[in-house]
Design a protein around this motif. Structure first.
Motif, PDB file in Angstrom:
ATOM      1  N   LYS A 125       0.768  -0.936   0.322  1.00  0.00           N
ATOM      2  CA  LYS A 125      -0.008   0.069   0.253  1.00  0.00           C
ATOM      3  C   LYS A 125       1.170   0.991  -0.085  1.00  0.00           C
ATOM      4  O   LYS A 125       2.142   1.507   0.845  1.00  0.00           O
ATOM      5  CB  LYS A 125      -1.094   0.126   1.161  1.00  0.00           C
ATOM      6  CG  LYS A 125      -1.866   1.038   1.271  1.00  0.00           C
ATOM      7  CD  LYS A 125      -2.597   1.104   2.919  1.00  0.00           C
ATOM      8  CE  LYS A 125      -3.997  -0.031   2.478  1.00  0.00           C
ATOM      9  NZ  LYS A 125      -4.493   0.156   3.413  1.00  0.00           N
ATOM     10  N   SER A 126       0.433   2.167  -0.861  1.00  0.00           N
ATOM     11  CA  SER A 126       1.244   3.627  -0.650  1.00  0.00           C
ATOM     12  C   SER A 126       0.681   4.433  -0.469  1.00  0.00           C
ATOM     13  O   SER A 126      -0.847   4.617  -0.379  1.00  0.00           O
ATOM     14  CB  SER A 126       1.526   3.404  -2.591  1.00  0.00           C
ATOM     15  OG  SER A 126       2.266   4.306  -2.817  1.00  0.00           O
ATOM     16  N   VAL A 148      -6.626  -5.018   2.302  1.00  0.00           N
ATOM     17  CA  VAL A 148      -7.883  -4.737   2.451  1.00  0.00           C
ATOM     18  C   VAL A 148      -7.912  -2.556   1.879  1.00  0.00           C
ATOM     19  O   VAL A 148      -6.665  -2.134   3.057  1.00  0.00           O
ATOM     20  CB  VAL A 148      -9.058  -4.160   3.602  1.00  0.00           C
ATOM     21  CG1 VAL A 148      -9.738  -3.573   3.658  1.00  0.00           C
ATOM     22  CG2 VAL A 148      -9.229  -6.038   3.923  1.00  0.00           C
ATOM     23  N   ILE A 149      -8.412  -2.436   0.997  1.00  0.00           N
ATOM     24  CA  ILE A 149      -7.947  -0.925   0.555  1.00  0.00           C
ATOM     25  C   ILE A 149      -9.706  -0.017   0.627  1.00  0.00           C
ATOM     26  O   ILE A 149     -10.749  -1.284   0.117  1.00  0.00           O
ATOM     27  CB  ILE A 149      -7.583  -0.520  -0.154  1.00  0.00           C
ATOM     28  CG1 ILE A 149      -7.812  -2.130  -1.229  1.00  0.00           C
ATOM     29  CG2 ILE A 149      -5.908  -1.624  -0.216  1.00  0.00           C
ATOM     30  CD1 ILE A 149      -7.048  -0.893  -3.371  1.00  0.00           C
ATOM     31  N   GLY A 150      -9.492   1.196   0.707  1.00  0.00           N
ATOM     32  CA  GLY A 150     -10.668   1.516   0.075  1.00  0.00           C
ATOM     33  C   GLY A 150     -11.158   2.379  -1.103  1.00  0.00           C
ATOM     34  O   GLY A 150      -9.789   2.549  -1.834  1.00  0.00           O
ATOM     35  N   GLU A 153      -7.173   4.790  -1.898  1.00  0.00           N
ATOM     36  CA  GLU A 153      -5.804   4.022  -1.851  1.00  0.00           C
ATOM     37  C   GLU A 153      -5.711   3.432  -3.389  1.00  0.00           C
ATOM     38  O   GLU A 153      -5.716   2.808  -3.909  1.00  0.00           O
ATOM     39  CB  GLU A 153      -6.041   3.179  -0.866  1.00  0.00           C
ATOM     40  CG  GLU A 153      -6.617   3.854   0.569  1.00  0.00           C
ATOM     41  CD  GLU A 153      -6.491   3.122   1.529  1.00  0.00           C
ATOM     42  OE1 GLU A 153      -5.416   3.366   2.447  1.00  0.00           O
ATOM     43  OE2 GLU A 153      -7.346   2.353   1.581  1.00  0.00           O
ATOM     44  N   THR A 154      -3.942   3.390  -3.249  1.00  0.00           N
ATOM     45  CA  THR A 154      -3.162   2.845  -4.381  1.00  0.00           C
ATOM     46  C   THR A 154      -2.139   1.969  -3.508  1.00  0.00           C
ATOM     47  O   THR A 154      -1.917   2.267  -2.315  1.00  0.00           O
ATOM     48  CB  THR A 154      -2.470   4.447  -4.902  1.00  0.00           C
ATOM     49  OG1 THR A 154      -2.864   5.158  -5.134  1.00  0.00           O
ATOM     50  CG2 THR A 154      -1.142   3.604  -5.683  1.00  0.00           C
TER      51      THR A 154
END
Length: 208
Positions: A125-126, A148-150, A153-154
């Motif tokens: 995740k960046s 898990v990302i929203g 998000e990159t």
């Protein structure tokens, strides 16, 4: 013995001494070119980086006819499956959590007993936005772990086993643009650098 070798060298014919000098110059020139290349990659890139947008559906709660995964190495949508040749047709699958965030599922987390030829996938995740992220890091990836990302998000991907002769990975990035909850559909932006070992994540022919 050392005295004999020195005597032989300086007593060598002039042509031989010239050949040795030329060889030394060639080695030096090659070393300088290699040091000048940021990745020690002497072969120019041949594949153009192109930004893409695609829709993919959650792996759970959707029809088996709908794509729920993406193969970054070929830039194709897929529904995860084992192929007749023992391989798989995807790198990462997508799902939704109970609070409507996106779960990224590398292939080895989806296939319980993956074939020996199925490669690992690294995720990172960046904190940099998708458009501003110009180069993939060379370390820090979580290998074969869900993430898990929203929205917005990159994530940077490291994709080993991409078919590169010396085993260098491909690198890619993705961002979740939107989620249509009623359809369990996820809109994703992506860019893949399909040049062995190159880490540039900008549109066009990469230089590094």
């Amino acid at each position: 013995m050392g005295v004999t070798l020195i005597a032989r060298f300086f007593g060598a014919p002039r042509v031989a001494r010239r050949a040795l000098s030329l060889g030394a110059l060639i080695v030096t020139a090659v070393a300088l070119v290699a040091c000048d290349d940021a990745n020690n990659l002497l072969q120019a890139a041949s594949s153009e980086n192109t930004a893409r947008n695609f829709s993919v559906y959650a792996l759970s709660g959707t029809s088996s006819a709908l794509p729920a995964a993406y193969q970054f190495t070929s830039e194709r949508l897929a529904r995860p499956q084992l192929l007749t040749n023992g391989g798989v047709n995807f790198d990462v699958a997508f799902d939704l959590t109970s609070d409507n965030k996106v779960t990224l599922l590398p292939v080895r987390t989806v296939v319980p007993l993956p074939p020996a030829g199925v490669s690992s996938v690294g995720l990172l995740k960046s904190t940099t936005s998708f458009s501003a992220l110009e180069r993939a890091p060379d370390r820090g990836y979580a290998i074969d772990s869900t993430l898990v990302i929203g929205i917005g998000e990159t994530v940077v991907l490291q994709l080993p086993g991409s078919g590169c002769f010396s085993g260098e990975p491909y690198y890619a990035k993705l961002v979740v643009d939107s989620i249509i909850v009623a359809q369990r559909r996820i809109v994703v932006g992506s860019l893949v650098n399909r040049n062995c070992g190159f880490r540039a994540l900008t549109v066009g022919i990469p230089k590094n």
